[in-house]
Design a protein around this motif. Structure first.
Motif, PDB file in Angstrom:
ATOM      1  N   LEU A 264       0.836  -1.201   0.000  1.00  0.00           N
ATOM      2  CA  LEU A 264       0.000   0.000   0.000  1.00  0.00           C
ATOM      3  C   LEU A 264       0.870   1.249   0.000  1.00  0.00           C
ATOM      4  O   LEU A 264       0.628   2.190  -0.774  1.00  0.00           O
ATOM      5  CB  LEU A 264      -0.913  -0.010   1.234  1.00  0.00           C
ATOM      6  CG  LEU A 264      -1.865   1.172   1.380  1.00  0.00           C
ATOM      7  CD1 LEU A 264      -2.887   1.200   0.257  1.00  0.00           C
ATOM      8  CD2 LEU A 264      -2.579   1.127   2.738  1.00  0.00           C
ATOM      9  N   ARG A 265       1.877   1.255   0.826  1.00  0.00           N
ATOM     10  CA  ARG A 265       2.750   2.422   0.940  1.00  0.00           C
ATOM     11  C   ARG A 265       3.537   2.673  -0.337  1.00  0.00           C
ATOM     12  O   ARG A 265       3.749   3.821  -0.741  1.00  0.00           O
ATOM     13  CB  ARG A 265       3.693   2.221   2.126  1.00  0.00           C
ATOM     14  CG  ARG A 265       4.589   3.398   2.442  1.00  0.00           C
ATOM     15  CD  ARG A 265       5.307   3.165   3.751  1.00  0.00           C
ATOM     16  NE  ARG A 265       6.373   4.125   3.968  1.00  0.00           N
ATOM     17  CZ  ARG A 265       6.215   5.349   4.427  1.00  0.00           C
ATOM     18  NH1 ARG A 265       5.006   5.785   4.709  1.00  0.00           N
ATOM     19  NH2 ARG A 265       7.243   6.146   4.608  1.00  0.00           N
ATOM     20  N   GLU A 266       3.950   1.595  -1.004  1.00  0.00           N
ATOM     21  CA  GLU A 266       4.795   1.733  -2.181  1.00  0.00           C
ATOM     22  C   GLU A 266       4.016   1.668  -3.491  1.00  0.00           C
ATOM     23  O   GLU A 266       4.612   1.686  -4.572  1.00  0.00           O
ATOM     24  CB  GLU A 266       5.863   0.630  -2.155  1.00  0.00           C
ATOM     25  CG  GLU A 266       6.812   0.756  -0.975  1.00  0.00           C
ATOM     26  CD  GLU A 266       7.819  -0.366  -0.926  1.00  0.00           C
ATOM     27  OE1 GLU A 266       7.755  -1.265  -1.796  1.00  0.00           O
ATOM     28  OE2 GLU A 266       8.678  -0.357  -0.016  1.00  0.00           O
ATOM     29  N   LYS A 267       2.698   1.545  -3.407  1.00  0.00           N
ATOM     30  CA  LYS A 267       1.830   1.516  -4.589  1.00  0.00           C
ATOM     31  C   LYS A 267       2.214   0.394  -5.550  1.00  0.00           C
ATOM     32  O   LYS A 267       2.224   0.573  -6.770  1.00  0.00           O
ATOM     33  CB  LYS A 267       1.890   2.858  -5.337  1.00  0.00           C
ATOM     34  CG  LYS A 267       1.299   4.029  -4.579  1.00  0.00           C
ATOM     35  CD  LYS A 267       1.298   5.273  -5.455  1.00  0.00           C
ATOM     36  CE  LYS A 267       0.661   6.456  -4.752  1.00  0.00           C
ATOM     37  NZ  LYS A 267       0.655   7.666  -5.616  1.00  0.00           N
ATOM     38  N   THR A 268       2.532  -0.769  -5.005  1.00  0.00           N
ATOM     39  CA  THR A 268       2.919  -1.897  -5.854  1.00  0.00           C
ATOM     40  C   THR A 268       1.769  -2.870  -6.076  1.00  0.00           C
ATOM     41  O   THR A 268       1.973  -3.972  -6.578  1.00  0.00           O
ATOM     42  CB  THR A 268       4.109  -2.644  -5.236  1.00  0.00           C
ATOM     43  OG1 THR A 268       3.766  -3.054  -3.902  1.00  0.00           O
ATOM     44  CG2 THR A 268       5.342  -1.764  -5.204  1.00  0.00           C
ATOM     45  N   SER A 269       0.569  -2.484  -5.695  1.00  0.00           N
ATOM     46  CA  SER A 269      -0.602  -3.333  -5.886  1.00  0.00           C
ATOM     47  C   SER A 269      -1.758  -2.484  -6.374  1.00  0.00           C
ATOM     48  O   SER A 269      -1.827  -1.280  -6.109  1.00  0.00           O
ATOM     49  CB  SER A 269      -0.971  -4.026  -4.568  1.00  0.00           C
ATOM     50  OG  SER A 269      -2.219  -4.689  -4.685  1.00  0.00           O
ATOM     51  N   HIS A 270      -2.680  -3.112  -7.099  1.00  0.00           N
ATOM     52  CA  HIS A 270      -3.887  -2.401  -7.528  1.00  0.00           C
ATOM     53  C   HIS A 270      -4.898  -2.283  -6.388  1.00  0.00           C
ATOM     54  O   HIS A 270      -5.841  -1.508  -6.484  1.00  0.00           O
ATOM     55  CB  HIS A 270      -4.527  -3.135  -8.712  1.00  0.00           C
ATOM     56  CG  HIS A 270      -3.697  -3.091  -9.960  1.00  0.00           C
ATOM     57  ND1 HIS A 270      -3.383  -1.906 -10.596  1.00  0.00           N
ATOM     58  CD2 HIS A 270      -3.104  -4.075 -10.679  1.00  0.00           C
ATOM     59  CE1 HIS A 270      -2.643  -2.166 -11.664  1.00  0.00           C
ATOM     60  NE2 HIS A 270      -2.453  -3.468 -11.731  1.00  0.00           N
ATOM     61  N   ALA A 271      -4.722  -3.062  -5.329  1.00  0.00           N
ATOM     62  CA  ALA A 271      -5.587  -2.923  -4.152  1.00  0.00           C
ATOM     63  C   ALA A 271      -5.249  -1.616  -3.443  1.00  0.00           C
ATOM     64  O   ALA A 271      -4.119  -1.123  -3.524  1.00  0.00           O
ATOM     65  CB  ALA A 271      -5.394  -4.108  -3.223  1.00  0.00           C
ATOM     66  N   PHE A 272      -6.217  -1.042  -2.722  1.00  0.00           N
ATOM     67  CA  PHE A 272      -5.960   0.276  -2.121  1.00  0.00           C
ATOM     68  C   PHE A 272      -6.529   0.458  -0.726  1.00  0.00           C
ATOM     69  O   PHE A 272      -6.598   1.565  -0.227  1.00  0.00           O
ATOM     70  CB  PHE A 272      -6.478   1.392  -3.039  1.00  0.00           C
ATOM     71  CG  PHE A 272      -7.900   1.218  -3.526  1.00  0.00           C
ATOM     72  CD1 PHE A 272      -8.979   1.625  -2.758  1.00  0.00           C
ATOM     73  CD2 PHE A 272      -8.140   0.664  -4.765  1.00  0.00           C
ATOM     74  CE1 PHE A 272     -10.273   1.471  -3.217  1.00  0.00           C
ATOM     75  CE2 PHE A 272      -9.440   0.506  -5.238  1.00  0.00           C
ATOM     76  CZ  PHE A 272     -10.509   0.919  -4.462  1.00  0.00           C
ATOM     77  N   PHE A 300     -11.545  -2.089  10.397  1.00  0.00           N
ATOM     78  CA  PHE A 300     -10.931  -0.806  10.062  1.00  0.00           C
ATOM     79  C   PHE A 300     -10.225  -1.007   8.726  1.00  0.00           C
ATOM     80  O   PHE A 300      -9.282  -1.811   8.628  1.00  0.00           O
ATOM     81  CB  PHE A 300      -9.906  -0.364  11.107  1.00  0.00           C
ATOM     82  CG  PHE A 300     -10.487   0.111  12.405  1.00  0.00           C
ATOM     83  CD1 PHE A 300     -11.568   0.977  12.418  1.00  0.00           C
ATOM     84  CD2 PHE A 300      -9.960  -0.313  13.615  1.00  0.00           C
ATOM     85  CE1 PHE A 300     -12.100   1.422  13.625  1.00  0.00           C
ATOM     86  CE2 PHE A 300     -10.479   0.122  14.811  1.00  0.00           C
ATOM     87  CZ  PHE A 300     -11.562   0.994  14.824  1.00  0.00           C
ATOM     88  N   LEU A 301     -10.641  -0.292   7.696  1.00  0.00           N
ATOM     89  CA  LEU A 301      -9.968  -0.313   6.404  1.00  0.00           C
ATOM     90  C   LEU A 301      -9.264   1.029   6.221  1.00  0.00           C
ATOM     91  O   LEU A 301      -9.892   2.085   6.354  1.00  0.00           O
ATOM     92  CB  LEU A 301     -10.966  -0.536   5.265  1.00  0.00           C
ATOM     93  CG  LEU A 301     -11.884  -1.760   5.365  1.00  0.00           C
ATOM     94  CD1 LEU A 301     -12.744  -1.867   4.108  1.00  0.00           C
ATOM     95  CD2 LEU A 301     -11.092  -3.036   5.586  1.00  0.00           C
ATOM     96  N   LEU A 302      -7.978   0.967   5.895  1.00  0.00           N
ATOM     97  CA  LEU A 302      -7.174   2.191   5.838  1.00  0.00           C
ATOM     98  C   LEU A 302      -6.645   2.423   4.431  1.00  0.00           C
ATOM     99  O   LEU A 302      -6.200   1.487   3.758  1.00  0.00           O
ATOM    100  CB  LEU A 302      -5.985   2.085   6.802  1.00  0.00           C
ATOM    101  CG  LEU A 302      -6.288   1.717   8.255  1.00  0.00           C
ATOM    102  CD1 LEU A 302      -5.014   1.834   9.084  1.00  0.00           C
ATOM    103  CD2 LEU A 302      -7.385   2.585   8.846  1.00  0.00           C
ATOM    104  N   PRO A 303      -6.633   3.696   3.988  1.00  0.00           N
ATOM    105  CA  PRO A 303      -6.069   4.053   2.678  1.00  0.00           C
ATOM    106  C   PRO A 303      -4.590   4.398   2.793  1.00  0.00           C
ATOM    107  O   PRO A 303      -4.034   4.503   3.904  1.00  0.00           O
ATOM    108  CB  PRO A 303      -6.889   5.284   2.301  1.00  0.00           C
ATOM    109  CG  PRO A 303      -7.099   5.965   3.626  1.00  0.00           C
ATOM    110  CD  PRO A 303      -7.257   4.867   4.636  1.00  0.00           C
TER     111      PRO A 303
END
Length: 540
Positions: A264-272, A300-303
Motif C-alpha cells: 500500500l505504501r509503495e503503490k505496488t498493488s492495484h488494491a488500495f 478498520f480499512l485504511l487508505p
C-alpha cells in the motif's frame, strides 16, 4: 497599545493555542478543539441492539417497552454494561452500530459521563432513511461536518444509512465512514451495494484525504474464500470487501492476494485498502462468532494516506480486538446480551454485553513509521510468489474455484503436504457427478516434448480428474493409475497419507500456454480431499 489592539492580539494567541472554533454537532453550540493527544484511539463497537424504553413503533418485538422483560431495569443494566466496556477503553473517537435513535444515544452519553468518560461531540446516522437501528459516532474532538447516505430498500425495509463525519484533530481532519452493512441473511449483492456508495464517495476525495472505513461490514477479512460455500454468491464471485473496496488484488474466480502495508505504501498493488485484521495472528482474528466459528465482521480499512508523511498516520501494530482480559468472553466467544426463548419469544435475562467485541486502533499526527520491534504481520509472512507452473497454495495466485453448490472449497493453513497451505474440498453430491473445483493452469513452454501433471492428494471419495487445452476435448484420468481416457469413471479412492498421482498430458498440450484442470466428484458418496503441490513435470 490600544484596548482594541490588545483584544485582537489576545484572540489570535488564543486561536493559535486552542485551535479553530467549530460547531458542536449535537447541540449547535460553539466548542473549541480539545487538546490533541500523542495518540488518538479509535474504537468500533457493535453494541447489539441498544434500544431505549420509549415506544416508537419501529422496535423489534423483544424491545417493545414492557414486553419480554424489556423494562427500565433491564435497559439500565444493558446501558451500564455497554458503558462500562467503552469507559474501560476510553477511546477518543467511538464508532457505534445498532443504536436505536438519538434518545438511546443520549442515554449512553449520560451513562458514560457518569463513569468519567466524556464525549462532547456526537452524530447519529438516522437520515435519510428510517431504519430500526443506526450507526453513530462519539468524539472528544469536534465533528465539523457530516453527510449521510441512504441505501437501497428491499423486502420492504431500508438497510442502515452510511454515516460520514469529519473530525478535527488539532489542525488535521480525520474522516470516518461509519457502516453497518446488510447481514448474512442477505446475498452478497446487498453488501456490494453499500460498498459501492463508499467507493463512489472516495473517488470524489483527494488522494491525500485521511479517512477510515469502520464498523460492522458483515464480511470476513477473507470473505472470498468462503462466501460461495455459504451460498451468498449472487455476484459471480465478487465480494464487497475484496473487489469493491479492494483489500486484495483479485479478480473473480481467483483466490485474492491480500494487500500488505508495504504494498500500500509503495503503490505496488492495484488494491488500495489495508484491512487491519492482517496485523494480528490468524488465531486472534475474531470479533464475533457464528455457530462457534470465529468471524471478523467488524473492520478498520485504511487508505494509503494514513501511511504517508503528511497529516494523520496509523500507529503501526496498534490494532486489536478488546476482550477486557476475558470479561467479554464466555467459553471463548463474545458474551452477548442474554435472552431466553419461551414459546418463540425472547425474554431478556439482564446479563451480558454484546455479540461483538470492540476493535481498537491508534493514530497520530505525523509521518508514518513502521514499528521495527513488532513481530512480523501475518500478511507480511506470505511466502514469495511461487514460480509459474507450481500451485502450492501459499499465495493468492492459484485461481481455483468451486463449481457446484454441494461442494465446499477453501484454502487452509494446516495439514499441507509441504509449506503452510493446501486446498480443502468437501461435499456430498447427491444429484449427479459434479465438478468440485476448476483451474486454468500454465504450462512450462512450447519446447517441452512431453509433460505430466503431478498432484499431491490425501483423503477419500469418488474422484475423477480431467484436463483439456484450448480447442481440444476433455481427457479423463481413471482408475486405478489415473490412466488417460476419452470418458470418465468415478472410482472410490482412499489416500490415508499424502500421495502423488501422475496424469500424462497429451502432445497437443505442448502447443498451448495453459490447460484447464477439473477435480470431479462422483455422486452418492462423501467427498473429502486435500490437494497440494500441483505442478507440471516437463521433459525438454
Amino acid at each position: 497599545m490600544s484596548s482594541r489592539t490588545h483584544n485582537i492580539l489576545f484572540s489570535l494567541i488564543f486561536l493559535l493555542t486552542t485551535g479553530c472554533f467549530e460547531n458542536d454537532s449535537k447541540t449547535g453550540t460553539t466548542a473549541s478543539v480539545s487538546k490533541l493527544h500523542d495518540t488518538i484511539t479509535v474504537t468500533a463497537y457493535n453494541v447489539e441492539n441498544l434500544f431505549d424504553i420509549t415506544l416508537n413503533g419501529s422496535e423489534y418485538d423483544e424491545y417493545v417497552p414492557g414486553n419480554n422483560n424489556w423494562t427500565h431495569t433491564t435497559f439500565a443494566t444493558k446501558l451500564n454494561n455497554i458503558a462500562s466496556v467503552i469507559a474501560e477503553i476510553s477511546p477518543h473517537i467511538l464508532i457505534l452500530t445498532e443504536i436505536e435513535n438519538r434518545s438511546a444515544l443520549d442515554h449512553l452519553i449520560d451513562k458514560l459521563k457518569a463513569k468519567d468518560c466524556h464525549y462532547r461531540h456526537s452524530i447519529i446516522g438516522d437520515k435519510p432513511n428510517p431504519t430500526t437501528t443506526c450507526p453513530a459516532i462519539l468524539s472528544r474532538y469536534p465533528i465539523v461536518s457530516n453527510r449521510m447516505f441512504g441505501t437501497a430498500k428491499t423486502e420492504g425495509y431500508f438497510s442502515r444509512n452510511i454515516l460520514e463525519a469529519d473530525i478535527l484533530c488539532g489542525t488535521d481532519t480525520l474522516k470516518i465512514f461509519a457502516n453497518h452493512w446488510p447481514s448474512k441473511r442477505h446475498p452478497e449483492s446487498r453488501r456490494i451495494a453499500a460498498a459501492k456508495i463508499i467507493a463512489q464517495r472516495i473517488q470524489e476525495l483527494p488522494s491525500s484525504c485521511d479517512y477510515i472505513i469502520a464498523g460492522d461490514l458483515n464480511e470476513n477479512y477473507n470473505e472470498y474464500e468462503s462466501f460461495r460455500n455459504t451460498r451468498h454468491d449472487d455476484t459471480r464471485g465478487k465480494t464487497a470487501l475484496q473487489h469493491i473496496l479492494a483489500t486484495a488484488e483479485s479478480t473473480p474466480d481467483r483466490f485474492p492476494d491480500y494487500l500488505t502495508e508495504q504494498e500500500l505504501r509503495e503503490k505496488t498493488s492495484h488494491a488500495f485498502h489495508y484491512d487491519l485484521w492482517f496485523e494480528i495472528p490468524a488465531h486472534r482474528r475474531m470479533s464475533n462468532t457464528y455457530r462457534g466459528i470465529p468471524q471478523t465482521p467488524d473492520h478498520f480499512l485504511l487508505p494509503r494516506a494514513l501511511y504517508d508523511s503528511y497529516g494523520i498516520s496509523y500507529c503501526d501494530n496498534s490494532f486489536s480486538p478488546f476482550t477486557w482480559n476475558g470479561r467479554l468472553l464466555r467459553d471463548g466467544v463474545p458474551w452477548r446480551w442474554q435472552k431466553q426463548y419461551r414459546d418463540r419469544n425472547a425474554y431478556h435475562l439482564g446479563v451480558g454485553f454484546s455479540d461483538h467485541l470492540p476493535i481498537s486502533a491508534q493514530f497520530y499526527c505525523g509521518p508514518f513509521r513502521f514499528k521495527k520491534d513488532a513481530s512480523p504481520k501475518m500478511s507480511e509472512q506470505r511466502e514469495t510468489t511461487l514460480s509459474r507452473g507450481i500451485c502450492g497454495f501459499e499465495t493468492g495466485y492459484e485461481g481455483w474455484v468451486r463449481c457446484d453448490r454441494d461442494i465446499t472449497l477453501k484454502r487452509i493453513f494446516e495439514n499441507a503436504s509441504s509449506g503452510k497451505s493446501c486446498l480443502a474440498l468437501d461435499g456430498f453430491p447427491t444429484r449427479k457427478n459434479v465438478c468440485a473445483a476448476r483451474c486454468t493452469f500454465p504450462l512450462p513452454g512450447q519446447k517441452a516434448k512431453a509433460a505430466t501433471l503431478l498432484i499431491d492428494i490425501r483423503g477419500k471419495g469418488k474422484l475423477n480428474i480431467r484436463t483439456r487445452s484450448r480447442d481440444s476435448k476433455w481427457r479423463y484420468y481413471n482408475y486405478e493409475n489415473f490412466s488417460p481416457s476419452g470418458s470418465g469413471r468415478y472410482t472410490f479412492y482412499t489416500f490415508d497419507i499424502w500421495t502423488t498421482i501422475a496424469c500424462a498430458l497429451p502432445e497437443t498440450a505442448q502447443k498451448v500456454s495453459s490447460i484447464e484442470i477439473e477435480l470431479r466428484a462422483g455422486k452418492g458418496s462423501e467427498f473429502s480431499f486435500f490437494i497440494d503441490n500441483i505442478r507440471i513435470d516437463a521433459n525438454t
